[in-house]
Design an enzyme around this catalytic site. Structure first.
Site, PDB file in Angstrom:
ATOM      1  N   CYS A  55     106.336 101.333  45.777  1.00  0.00           N
ATOM      2  CA  CYS A  55     105.093 101.667  46.474  1.00  0.00           C
ATOM      3  C   CYS A  55     105.287 101.569  47.989  1.00  0.00           C
ATOM      4  O   CYS A  55     105.960 102.414  48.566  1.00  0.00           O
ATOM      5  CB  CYS A  55     103.928 100.814  45.974  1.00  0.00           C
ATOM      6  SG  CYS A  55     102.316 101.514  46.429  1.00  0.00           S
ATOM      7  N   HIS A  92     103.997 101.407  40.419  1.00  0.00           N
ATOM      8  CA  HIS A  92     104.237  99.959  40.288  1.00  0.00           C
ATOM      9  C   HIS A  92     104.730  99.596  38.884  1.00  0.00           C
ATOM     10  O   HIS A  92     103.944  99.145  38.038  1.00  0.00           O
ATOM     11  CB  HIS A  92     102.947  99.185  40.567  1.00  0.00           C
ATOM     12  CG  HIS A  92     102.550  99.112  41.995  1.00  0.00           C
ATOM     13  ND1 HIS A  92     103.102  98.215  42.884  1.00  0.00           N
ATOM     14  CD2 HIS A  92     101.654  99.833  42.697  1.00  0.00           C
ATOM     15  CE1 HIS A  92     102.552  98.375  44.077  1.00  0.00           C
ATOM     16  NE2 HIS A  92     101.677  99.354  43.997  1.00  0.00           N
ATOM     17  N   GLU A 138     106.296  97.053  38.086  1.00  0.00           N
ATOM     18  CA  GLU A 138     106.272  95.595  37.916  1.00  0.00           C
ATOM     19  C   GLU A 138     104.951  95.068  37.385  1.00  0.00           C
ATOM     20  O   GLU A 138     104.848  93.904  36.950  1.00  0.00           O
ATOM     21  CB  GLU A 138     106.599  94.905  39.246  1.00  0.00           C
ATOM     22  CG  GLU A 138     105.437  94.711  40.217  1.00  0.00           C
ATOM     23  CD  GLU A 138     105.074  95.957  41.025  1.00  0.00           C
ATOM     24  OE1 GLU A 138     104.328  95.814  42.005  1.00  0.00           O
ATOM     25  OE2 GLU A 138     105.525  97.060  40.665  1.00  0.00           O
TER      26      GLU A 138
END
Length: 231
Positions: A93, A178, A180
């Site tokens: 990002c 994202h 994660e």
């Protein structure tokens, strides 16, 4: 002394940020994770000799805020050195936007003022077929996008923000989304960023929870494969 082959540098934008799924999967692969927060005044390493690679994570600031945030300026100055080391580099990002800026590309808001907050599909390009086998629903939280840096390969595109993933050289990657984000991060962001869910292009909290339940397992499998390629 720890072998450099087993140590990874995680560059976080806030002290309380979580590496979530990314940190967990890297530890499962045997890596020790060293966290650096330049925006809190922590210095980035002068060289990458002691690390197997680096991940630069996202944050709430703009990639264009380097004039007022010395920690962002430090990252923009450091990224070319990290790339020159030849070590694997991953920008997530804001991290992908900083990588793009360091490579001479621009980062700008969507021309119609749209945000991309929630789960949206990315489509693999021809060059991205080895990274994305098929379209994938991934999690986003951003209002700005990056131009494709000169010399980079576009790997995935999206409906509202056309540049979703790119590779520069052999092993530097930028992801606008994202990977994660796990359940805990999702719930935290929905709470702390509740006001942003009224932005044009943002999904409601309820919709994001449903989409997380529907799409997270596939995203998790994709990220496993991606990390195997990357590191």
């Amino acid at each position: 002394m720890m072998d450099e082959a087993s140590r990874l540098l995680l560059v976080m934008q806030t002290r309380d940020a979580s590496a979530g799924r990314c940190g967990r999967k890297l530890r499962e692969r045997g890596y020790a994770l060293e966290v650096c927060c330049p925006l809190a005044g922590e210095p980035l390493p002068a060289a990458m000799d002691g690390y197997a690679g680096a991940v630069v994570f996202g944050g709430p600031m703009s990639a264009n805020d380097d004039a007022k945030l010395p920690g962002l300026r430090a990252q923009l100055d450091w990224i070319p050195q990290a790339l020159d080391s030849g070590r694997p580099f991953l920008g997530i990002c804001l991290g992908a936007q900083l990588l793009a800026r360091a490579l001479g590309a621009t980062v700008q808001p969507h021309p119609a003022g749209l945000a991309e907050i929630g789960y949206f599909a990315v489509q693999p390009t021809e060059a991205g077929q080895t990274v994305f086998e098929k379209p994938l629903q991934v999690y986003h939280w951003h209002r700005e996008g990056f131009a494709l840096p000169a010399g980079a390969e576009l790997l995935a595109t999206g409906a509202n923000f056309p540049h979703q993933a790119y590779r520069y050289g052999a092993n530097a990657f930028g992801l606008q989304f994202h990977p994660e984000v796990d359940q805990a991060i999702l719930e935290n962001w929905l709470l702390e960023g509740a006001k942003e869910l009224t932005a044009p292009g943002a999904q409601s909290a309820a919709e994001q929870r449903v989409r997380h339940a529907n799409h997270d397992a596939a995203l998790d499998r994709w990220f496993d494969g991606f990390l195997e390629q990357w590191i």
